[in-house]
Design a protein around this motif. Sequence first.
Motif, PDB file in Angstrom:
ATOM      1  N   UNK A  59      -6.422   3.937  -5.731  1.00  0.00           N
ATOM      2  CA  UNK A  59      -7.394   3.375  -6.671  1.00  0.00           C
ATOM      3  C   UNK A  59      -7.167   1.884  -6.887  1.00  0.00           C
ATOM      4  N   UNK A  60      -5.905   1.511  -7.007  1.00  0.00           N
ATOM      5  CA  UNK A  60      -5.578   0.103  -7.197  1.00  0.00           C
ATOM      6  C   UNK A  60      -5.984  -0.710  -5.971  1.00  0.00           C
ATOM      7  N   UNK A  61      -5.741  -0.148  -4.783  1.00  0.00           N
ATOM      8  CA  UNK A  61      -6.083  -0.850  -3.550  1.00  0.00           C
ATOM      9  C   UNK A  61      -7.595  -0.979  -3.400  1.00  0.00           C
ATOM     10  N   UNK A 104      -0.568   4.633   6.285  1.00  0.00           N
ATOM     11  CA  UNK A 104      -1.127   5.382   5.148  1.00  0.00           C
ATOM     12  C   UNK A 104      -1.164   4.535   3.883  1.00  0.00           C
ATOM     13  N   UNK A 105      -2.169   4.798   3.070  1.00  0.00           N
ATOM     14  CA  UNK A 105      -2.219   4.234   1.726  1.00  0.00           C
ATOM     15  C   UNK A 105      -1.720   5.318   0.781  1.00  0.00           C
ATOM     16  N   UNK A 106      -0.653   5.045   0.061  1.00  0.00           N
ATOM     17  CA  UNK A 106      -0.079   6.044  -0.831  1.00  0.00           C
ATOM     18  C   UNK A 106      -1.111   6.510  -1.847  1.00  0.00           C
ATOM     19  N   UNK A 107      -1.061   7.802  -2.174  1.00  0.00           N
ATOM     20  CA  UNK A 107      -2.049   8.387  -3.086  1.00  0.00           C
ATOM     21  C   UNK A 107      -2.100   7.626  -4.404  1.00  0.00           C
ATOM     22  N   UNK A 119       0.816  -1.214   0.000  1.00  0.00           N
ATOM     23  CA  UNK A 119       0.000   0.000   0.000  1.00  0.00           C
ATOM     24  C   UNK A 119       0.853   1.268   0.000  1.00  0.00           C
ATOM     25  N   UNK A 120       2.140   1.105   0.284  1.00  0.00           N
ATOM     26  CA  UNK A 120       3.042   2.248   0.421  1.00  0.00           C
ATOM     27  C   UNK A 120       4.454   1.732   0.229  1.00  0.00           C
ATOM     28  N   UNK A 121       5.364   2.575  -0.179  1.00  0.00           N
ATOM     29  CA  UNK A 121       6.737   2.103  -0.393  1.00  0.00           C
ATOM     30  C   UNK A 121       7.350   1.521   0.879  1.00  0.00           C
ATOM     31  N   UNK A 144      -6.213   5.748   5.095  1.00  0.00           N
ATOM     32  CA  UNK A 144      -5.373   5.117   6.117  1.00  0.00           C
ATOM     33  C   UNK A 144      -5.973   3.779   6.531  1.00  0.00           C
ATOM     34  N   UNK A 145      -5.119   2.916   7.039  1.00  0.00           N
ATOM     35  CA  UNK A 145      -5.536   1.607   7.515  1.00  0.00           C
ATOM     36  C   UNK A 145      -5.189   1.482   9.000  1.00  0.00           C
ATOM     37  N   UNK A 146      -6.069   0.894   9.764  1.00  0.00           N
ATOM     38  CA  UNK A 146      -5.825   0.650  11.182  1.00  0.00           C
ATOM     39  C   UNK A 146      -5.789  -0.860  11.398  1.00  0.00           C
TER      40      UNK A 146
END
Length: 248
Positions: A237-239, A230-233, A199-201, A220-222
């Motif tokens: 959409x892909x996520x 965080x889910x990268x910008x 979801x992020x680098x 964001x994910x908890x």
Amino acid sequence: MKALIVDDESHARSLLSNTINEHLKGIEIIAEAENVKEAVKIINKNNIDLVFLDIEMPNENGFALFEYFDKPNFVTIFCTAYSEYALQAFEVSAVDYLLKPVTISKLQEAIEKAIKIKGQNQILQSVSTLRDNLSVKQLQKIALPLSDGLLFIKIDDILYFEADGSYTHVITTKEKYLVCKKIKEFHELLTNDSRFFRVHRSYLINIQQIKKYSKKDGATLVFENNKVIPVAREKKNEFDGYIGDISV
């Protein structure tokens, strides 16, 4: 290193033996065996350092070899023609393998790795993990390289992987481990596993462990440990599409 080749196909044994003799120094082929029982006799009579072991053999498969030894003192390199999924199982189980037909470069690489790990007597755990991973459609365990050896953990217990330069923090439901491996390597290992998403680098997450997905003020994910990731910008959409597809 004194080596033994175990394969029910005589052509495969001869090909591997000739390749080693012609291109590799420091490896002496002591004997060849066409089945597990024959291999056990040879190992018991000789100080074998390295075993090249085929898995798919009649009567007893290659895994049966380890049922004859409480503490194997030889390094094993599996020779296999398995599918892509199975190769992923080999990787996450920390088992050395060669894909048939064997190439010289891969053979050299596998032997160099085997020499380095000789003495780290964890082959039984690795083989047990490999058998578990091959027996079902989803991987069951992964081997984490720690400073004093390997740790085998259940993949379902992983919450997420967090990058830290050349290291990765592996966060599970019970513990947190610092592993000398980049997050990119874990991503590559688990790239075909539908439970994991980058979801992020800096984060590779287990989607089954998400407690809450918030789209307010940025995605964001908890997780169960209340960690907010965080889910990268560029990944949002892909996520969104990914979790939508797997929840159907």
